[in-house]
Design an enzyme around this catalytic site. Structure first.
Site, PDB file in Angstrom:
ATOM      1  N   CYS A   1      -6.566   7.843  -5.924  1.00 37.56           N
ATOM      2  CA  CYS A   1      -6.342   7.065  -7.142  1.00 37.56           C
ATOM      3  C   CYS A   1      -7.686   6.774  -7.812  1.00 37.56           C
ATOM      4  O   CYS A   1      -8.367   7.685  -8.244  1.00 37.56           O
ATOM      5  CB  CYS A   1      -5.545   5.803  -6.833  1.00 37.56           C
ATOM      6  SG  CYS A   1      -4.861   5.026  -8.331  1.00 37.56           S
TER       7      CYS A   1
ATOM      8  N   HIS B   1      -0.812   8.143  -5.257  1.00 40.11           N
ATOM      9  CA  HIS B   1      -0.971   7.481  -3.963  1.00 40.11           C
ATOM     10  C   HIS B   1      -0.201   8.262  -2.887  1.00 40.11           C
ATOM     11  O   HIS B   1       1.015   8.111  -2.778  1.00 40.11           O
ATOM     12  CB  HIS B   1      -0.436   6.047  -4.026  1.00 40.11           C
ATOM     13  CG  HIS B   1      -1.297   5.123  -4.806  1.00 40.11           C
ATOM     14  ND1 HIS B   1      -2.353   4.436  -4.243  1.00 40.11           N
ATOM     15  CD2 HIS B   1      -1.274   4.775  -6.113  1.00 40.11           C
ATOM     16  CE1 HIS B   1      -2.937   3.697  -5.166  1.00 40.11           C
ATOM     17  NE2 HIS B   1      -2.307   3.880  -6.315  1.00 40.11           N
TER      18      HIS B   1
ATOM     19  N   GLU C   1      -0.077   7.737   0.230  1.00 39.93           N
ATOM     20  CA  GLU C   1       0.489   6.805   1.207  1.00 39.93           C
ATOM     21  C   GLU C   1       1.781   6.154   0.714  1.00 39.93           C
ATOM     22  O   GLU C   1       2.514   5.554   1.497  1.00 39.93           O
ATOM     23  CB  GLU C   1      -0.546   5.733   1.565  1.00 39.93           C
ATOM     24  CG  GLU C   1      -0.767   4.653   0.535  1.00 39.93           C
ATOM     25  CD  GLU C   1      -1.663   5.052  -0.626  1.00 39.93           C
ATOM     26  OE1 GLU C   1      -1.987   4.174  -1.451  1.00 39.93           O
ATOM     27  OE2 GLU C   1      -2.046   6.238  -0.706  1.00 39.93           O
TER      28      GLU C   1
END
Length: 225
Positions: A85, A188, A190
């Site tokens: 990011c 992102h 994750e």
């Protein structure tokens, strides 16, 4: 061991949890002293530069914590480096966010704000409109959905650094970039479900492959002696 650099501008627990689900061991590093302590006892195979917030603030934190030199040294030593990011944007030359700010300059390009008739920030799930063949993107395909949250995007100086893209309001947003051992994801991983987990797993695999290759090279040099 993969080092997660803590700039104090994001929740690293989700990134750490993502790597854990991907089967990779990580350690948080807040400053240069923590890096030195970690590297004295552990072989660091990769470095992750996550982040949310403002570009200028993140660069200030990198400098004040001593992590700026850590990132540059890792890049020079070709330790795999992965920006996430805001961390991806920091890899580039300059950002126009709230003025003009010099970035790490590891990849050529500038960070600029979305314009036109689009909702800002670019937030939520978006599909990948282009995916190159690359070990970082193994088992990731075009039209896979990943999770974005950003108001600025990178204008690449070298199109050859584009590994994956997403379309937003007619803008081709660089979603994944890469050059040698330097990588970045604008979204992102994750928070991107199984697709993001696969990318984290792929990065960990690249780190491990580099470690094994370095070990073999060191063994060969020792044998020649």
């Amino acid at each position: 061991m993969i080092a997660l650099l803590d700039l104090g501008v994001g929740n690293l627990s989700s990134v750490q949890s993502g790597f854990k689900r991907a089967g990779a061991e990580t350690a948080l590093v807040q400053n240069r002293a923590a890096w030195d302590a970690l590297t004295q006892t552990t072989a660091v195979t990769g470095v992750v530069l996550p982040g949310v917030g403002a570009f200028g603030d993140a660069m200030f934190q990198l400098r004040s914590s001593g992590l700026l030199e850590v990132v540059r040294r890792a890049a020079k030593q070709e330790i795999p480096l992965f920006g996430i990011c805001l961390g991806m944007q920091l890899l580039f030359s300059v950002s126009e966010e709230h003025g003009s700010h010099v970035g790490l300059g590891l990849l050529p390009g500038r960070v600029t704000r979305f314009t036109g008739d689009v909702k800002i920030p670019h937030m939520g799930w978006n599909s990948l409109s282009y995916v190159a063949e690359h070990p970082l993107l193994r088992n990731v395909h075009r039209e896979e959905y990943v999770y974005f949250v950003h108001s600025y995007y990178v204008v690449l100086q070298d199109p050859g650094h584009l590994l994956a893209a997403a379309d937003y309001g007619g803008v081709q947003v660089p979603a994944v970039v890469g050059k040698n051992r330097i990588f970045g994801a604008q979204f992102h991983p994750e928070k991107s479900g199984s697709v993001g987990e696969q990318i984290l797993r792929n990065f960990a695999a690249l780190c491990e492959a580099d470690r094994r290759g370095q070990s073999r090279a060191e063994e060969a040099v020792s044998h020649d002696r």
